[in-house]
Design a protein around this motif. Structure first.
Motif, mmCIF file in Angstrom:
data_model
loop_
_atom_site.group_PDB
_atom_site.id
_atom_site.type_symbol
_atom_site.label_atom_id
_atom_site.label_comp_id
_atom_site.label_asym_id
_atom_site.label_seq_id
_atom_site.Cartn_x
_atom_site.Cartn_y
_atom_site.Cartn_z
ATOM 1 N N TYR A 1 6.382 0.834 0.512
ATOM 2 C CA TYR A 1 4.945 0.652 0.315
ATOM 3 C C TYR A 1 4.329 -0.243 1.385
ATOM 4 O O TYR A 1 3.192 -0.034 1.803
ATOM 5 N N SER A 2 5.063 -1.251 1.839
ATOM 6 C CA SER A 2 4.520 -2.159 2.844
ATOM 7 C C SER A 2 4.230 -1.422 4.147
ATOM 8 O O SER A 2 3.187 -1.632 4.787
ATOM 9 N N THR A 3 5.138 -0.531 4.545
ATOM 10 C CA THR A 3 4.917 0.271 5.756
ATOM 11 C C THR A 3 3.750 1.229 5.547
ATOM 12 O O THR A 3 2.943 1.463 6.454
ATOM 13 N N HIS A 4 3.657 1.755 4.356
ATOM 14 C CA HIS A 4 2.545 2.657 4.017
ATOM 15 C C HIS A 4 1.210 1.933 4.153
ATOM 16 O O HIS A 4 0.254 2.491 4.734
ATOM 17 N N LEU A 5 1.128 0.710 3.645
ATOM 18 C CA LEU A 5 -0.110 -0.071 3.755
ATOM 19 C C LEU A 5 -0.449 -0.335 5.219
ATOM 20 O O LEU A 5 -1.623 -0.308 5.613
ATOM 21 N N LYS A 6 0.583 -0.630 6.028
ATOM 22 C CA LYS A 6 0.363 -0.862 7.461
ATOM 23 C C LYS A 6 -0.173 0.400 8.126
ATOM 24 O O LYS A 6 -1.095 0.350 8.960
ATOM 25 N N ASN A 7 0.383 1.574 7.752
ATOM 26 C CA ASN A 7 -0.075 2.842 8.320
ATOM 27 C C ASN A 7 -1.531 3.113 7.932
ATOM 28 O O ASN A 7 -2.307 3.619 8.752
ATOM 29 N N ILE A 8 -1.894 2.770 6.700
ATOM 30 C CA ILE A 8 -3.275 2.931 6.250
ATOM 31 C C ILE A 8 -4.189 2.038 7.082
ATOM 32 O O ILE A 8 -5.259 2.448 7.544
ATOM 33 N N SER A 9 -3.769 0.773 7.277
ATOM 34 C CA SER A 9 -4.556 -0.178 8.055
ATOM 35 C C SER A 9 -4.723 0.293 9.484
ATOM 36 O O SER A 9 -5.815 0.219 10.062
ATOM 37 N N ASP A 10 -3.631 0.802 10.088
ATOM 38 C CA ASP A 10 -3.705 1.309 11.468
ATOM 39 C C ASP A 10 -4.639 2.501 11.577
ATOM 40 O O ASP A 10 -5.381 2.632 12.562
#
Length: 316
Positions: A302-311
């Motif tokens: 989920y943390s990587t997913h949130l980063k991808n959303i932010s990017d």
């Protein structure tokens, strides 16, 4: 003797005249059929039998006439009118061809939208199309194979839906037999339901096995799918999914609200999507988000997913 011969000749002539006049009368009798008629390939006897089974007013005399004027065309026949004289009807069977046009069902489109498109293009009644589909289709959604179909101008609502479902069912059975060696309707439409979400969510064919792997992984972990594409059903096929819609839609298609895959497919799907549903990529992916390039970024946590959303938001 001469008088007797003359009487016989006169009698024969009268009989012949009666037969000729009766035949002319017969050929001028009206026959009612659809304006556009489908004729299967086969012998004249088989064609007449087929038409009799469809309750058209034909008989052995028509077989005799057709043998004299020629073999009926196969395929769609444009008769121009619902009511023709028997002579015109038989002649048109041997000479006429229907004008055809293309109708295309794109992968991921819903039956609701497609039937409206058909009604507009072919000048048909959309409510009747919906009623016939509901009566004849084995399932509410996903029973049609996306493709370009050649259909005759003048086809009726019943004939059109019958044709689309027949062709689609044949293609589905053929594909299922290649993959499974058999066709089980219940099992097939379970895969179609899964494939319909893959179809709605994937940016391209190459992504489909990856999206499928995310769905399988989330299901195996007991997670809700939480996929917007599942809400693009029916008349909402092209509607952007909002937070409000996610909160208020209580249908079976809301994968934010309900666990698992909807029992009814979201849309009509390609065989690429079905293949991906059956053969997902092996991965640990649980999330994906659309990137700047309109493809998706996949992630395992989920943390990587949130980063991808932010990017993604930053690059817009």
């Amino acid at each position: 003797m001469k008088i007797k011969k003359l009487l016989i000749i006169e009698y024969v002539f009268e009989i012949a005249l009666i037969i000729i006049l009766s035949f002319i009368y017969y050929l001028n009798k009206p026959i009612e059929t659809p304006k556009v008629l489908y004729i299967h390939k086969g012998s004249i006897n088989n064609i007449i039998t087929q038409m009799k089974e469809n309750k058209y007013d034909v008989n052995k005399l028509d077989t005799f006439v057709l043998r004299a004027i020629g073999l009926p065309q196969s395929g769609w026949i444009d008769l121009t009118n619902n009511i023709n004289t028997k002579a015109d009807f038989l002649y048109k069977l041997t000479t006429a061809k229907a004008a055809l046009q293309n109708v295309t069902l794109i992968p991921g489109e819903t039956t609701y939208v497609f039937l409206h498109q058909l009604a507009d293009k072919l000048n048909l009644n959309v409510k009747k199309l919906q009623e016939v589909f509901k009566t004849l289709s084995p399932i509410e959604e996903g029973a049609l194979v996306p493709d370009t179909y050649r259909v005759p101008i003048g086809i009726t609502e019943v004939e059109l839906i019958t044709l689309l479902l027949k062709v689609s069912n044949e293609k589905m059975q053929e594909f299922s037999n290649k993959v499974f060696g058999t066709y089980n309707q219940v099992k097939w439409f379970n895969y179609v339901a899964l494939a319909s979400i893959i179809q709605k969510e994937s940016a391209n064919i190459e992504e489909m096995p990856l999206v499928s792997s995310v769905i399988h992984n989330r299901l195996n972990k007991g997670m809700k799918l939480q996929m917007d594409g599942s809400l693009n059903y029916g008349k909402y096929s092209h509607v952007k999914i909002t937070a409000k819609r996610i909160k208020t839609d209580t249908s079976q298609y809301n994968t934010y609200l309900h666990k698992g895959i909807p029992k009814i497919p979201v849309c009509n799907v390609s065989f690429d999507a079905i293949r991906a549903a059956i053969f997902p990529t092996k991965s640990n992916y649980l999330y994906f988000v659309k990137s700047k390039s309109n493809t998706h970024e996949f992630s395992c946590n989920y943390s990587t997913h949130l980063k991808n959303i932010s990017d993604t938001k930053r690059n817009k």
